[in-house]
Design an enzyme around this catalytic site. Structure first.
Site, PDB file in Angstrom:
ATOM      1  N   LEU A 182       0.886  -1.035  -0.127  1.00  0.00           N
ATOM      2  CA  LEU A 182      -0.297   0.321   0.498  1.00  0.00           C
ATOM      3  C   LEU A 182       1.215   1.277  -0.285  1.00  0.00           C
ATOM      4  O   LEU A 182       0.707   2.140   1.219  1.00  0.00           O
ATOM      5  CB  LEU A 182      -0.664  -0.519   1.388  1.00  0.00           C
ATOM      6  CG  LEU A 182      -1.648  -1.004   1.059  1.00  0.00           C
ATOM      7  CD1 LEU A 182      -2.748  -1.141   2.134  1.00  0.00           C
ATOM      8  CD2 LEU A 182      -3.497  -0.707   0.171  1.00  0.00           C
TER       9      LEU A 182
ATOM     10  N   CYS B 186      -6.418  -5.605   3.900  1.00  0.00           N
ATOM     11  CA  CYS B 186      -5.372  -5.218   4.823  1.00  0.00           C
ATOM     12  C   CYS B 186      -5.187  -5.173   7.148  1.00  0.00           C
ATOM     13  O   CYS B 186      -6.407  -5.647   6.736  1.00  0.00           O
ATOM     14  CB  CYS B 186      -5.378  -3.550   4.748  1.00  0.00           C
ATOM     15  SG  CYS B 186      -5.655  -2.957   3.630  1.00  0.00           S
TER      16      CYS B 186
ATOM     17  N   GLY C 127     -10.184  -9.946 -11.634  1.00  0.00           N
ATOM     18  CA  GLY C 127      -9.732 -10.925 -11.381  1.00  0.00           C
ATOM     19  C   GLY C 127      -9.538 -11.438 -12.791  1.00  0.00           C
ATOM     20  O   GLY C 127      -9.810 -12.508 -13.179  1.00  0.00           O
TER      21      GLY C 127
HETATM   22  C1  SIN Z   1      -0.418  -3.764  -1.676  1.00  0.00           C
HETATM   23  O1  SIN Z   1      -0.604  -2.340  -2.392  1.00  0.00           O
HETATM   24  O2  SIN Z   1       0.512  -4.866  -1.146  1.00  0.00           O
HETATM   25  C2  SIN Z   1      -2.405  -4.262  -2.300  1.00  0.00           C
HETATM   26  C3  SIN Z   1      -3.111  -3.674  -1.719  1.00  0.00           C
HETATM   27  C4  SIN Z   1      -4.520  -5.222  -2.125  1.00  0.00           C
HETATM   28  O3  SIN Z   1      -3.917  -5.641  -2.372  1.00  0.00           O
HETATM   29  O4  SIN Z   1      -5.314  -4.482  -1.374  1.00  0.00           O
END
Ligand code: SIN
Length: 315
Positions: free
Chosen positions: A75, A132, A248
């Site tokens: 993120l 998250c 997806g």
């Molecule tokens: C990431 O930034 O690691 C991906 C976050 C997600 O898959 O929601």
């Protein structure tokens, strides 16, 4: 060009076209805007933004896999204040429709983010990315915990009131996705984003170590499309009135059509844009032609069509 009405809705947000960027794969659309007009697609779903700026996880944080891509970006992002200052004006200047994706480490962080979005003009909807880790509960991912998922959506709903539709983005890494979906809808989600990446891992057989610094990561790309189609189909069967933004591994108009007839009202494209930055408009045109070839005069007629076909045993 075939004349099919491609317009769609997610909650009370209307979009003239059904193909969107997938959060995380195009940031706020700056790079893609060199290749096509951002207002020509359904909308831009921005990279999930958190309260504070983040550098993300250490590298390597991406790995190729057969028919897919593994990522653990962590993120990375500018934080909500810089995002509102720079990215929203850019998207408005491009006349893009905007779905802002938010992510938090606590229930309160999601509400804080929603508060920052209150009254910001030009936003069509909020995507609440609950995939998250919850720092208040042993790092358990919100989207894998029915109660935590509900509390996040409830907090965002209370904060934002009826101002904007809420799209809850769910993880496929659960035993009973329909149960989680029902919970977030009861808590105030107007629509669902299905699916986030699938937890995976690659080990480099030369170094005999995990390829990603974080060891595990989220798998995207064509490898996960059947999982997404299954998730959309199951959730649409259980909650036929709740709009779904499907995603997806969509790489063609045919793939997008499969998600539409499974029950999606719109489709996001992510990994395919890395290989071809024009993938989104190409997919949108292919979808329009396929809808026309199948005899549909509007996208809306095709949503969930696969549920209406009776298949008898033994055929
Ligand atoms: C990431 O930034 O690691 C991906 C976050 C997600 O898959 O929601």
């Amino acid at each position: 060009m075939s004349s099919v009405d491609l317009s769609t809705t997610l909650g009370n947000a209307w979009f003239p076209a059904p193909i969107f960027t997938a959060s995380g794969c195009a940031s706020s659309g700056r790079e893609l805007s060199q290749f096509f007009e951002l207002h020509s697609i359904g909308g831009v779903v921005t990279k999930s933004v958190m309260s504070k700026a983040r550098h993300g996880r250490p590298t390597p944080r991406m790995a190729e896999t057969p028919s897919g891509m593994l990522n653990s970006i962590g993120l990375q992002g500018p934080g909500i204040d810089a995002f509102l200052e720079k990215d929203i004006p850019f998207l408005l200047e491009k006349k893009a429709r905007i779905i802002v994706s938010i992510a938090g480490e606590t229930v309160e962080e999601y509400s804080t983010l929603a508060r920052k979005l209150r009254g910001v003009s030009g936003i069509s909807a909020i995507e609440v990315n609950i995939s998250c880790p919850n720092v208040e509960n042993r790092g358990l991912v919100f989207a894998c915990d029915p109660e935590a998922s509900r509390r996040v959506i409830d907090g965002v709903r209370r904060t934002i009131g009826g101002e904007l539709p809420i799209i809850a983005k769910l993880s496929p890494d659960v035993t009973d996705l329909v149960h989680i979906a029902k919970g977030v809808v009861e808590a105030g989600a107007d629509a669902l984003a299905l699916i986030n990446t699938v937890l995976g891992m690659v080990i480099n057989v030369e170094t005999m170590r995990p390829q990603l610094a974080n060891k595990t990561g989220g798998l995207s790309g064509p490898a996960i499309r059947p999982i997404a189609v299954r998730a959309i189909y199951q959730v649409h069967a259980a909650l036929p009135k709740v709009p779904i933004l499907g995603m997806g591994g969509v790489a063609s108009g045919r793939d997008a059509f499969e998600m539409i007839i499974a029950g999606a009202s719109g489709v996001s494209v992510g990994t395919a844009s890395f290989g071809n930055p024009n993938a989104i408009p190409v997919i949108q045109n292919e979808l329009r032609d396929l809808l026309a070839a199948k005899g549909f005069s509007s996208l809306r007629e095709a949503i969930g069509y696969a549920h209406r076909i009776e298949v008898s045993d033994g055929e």
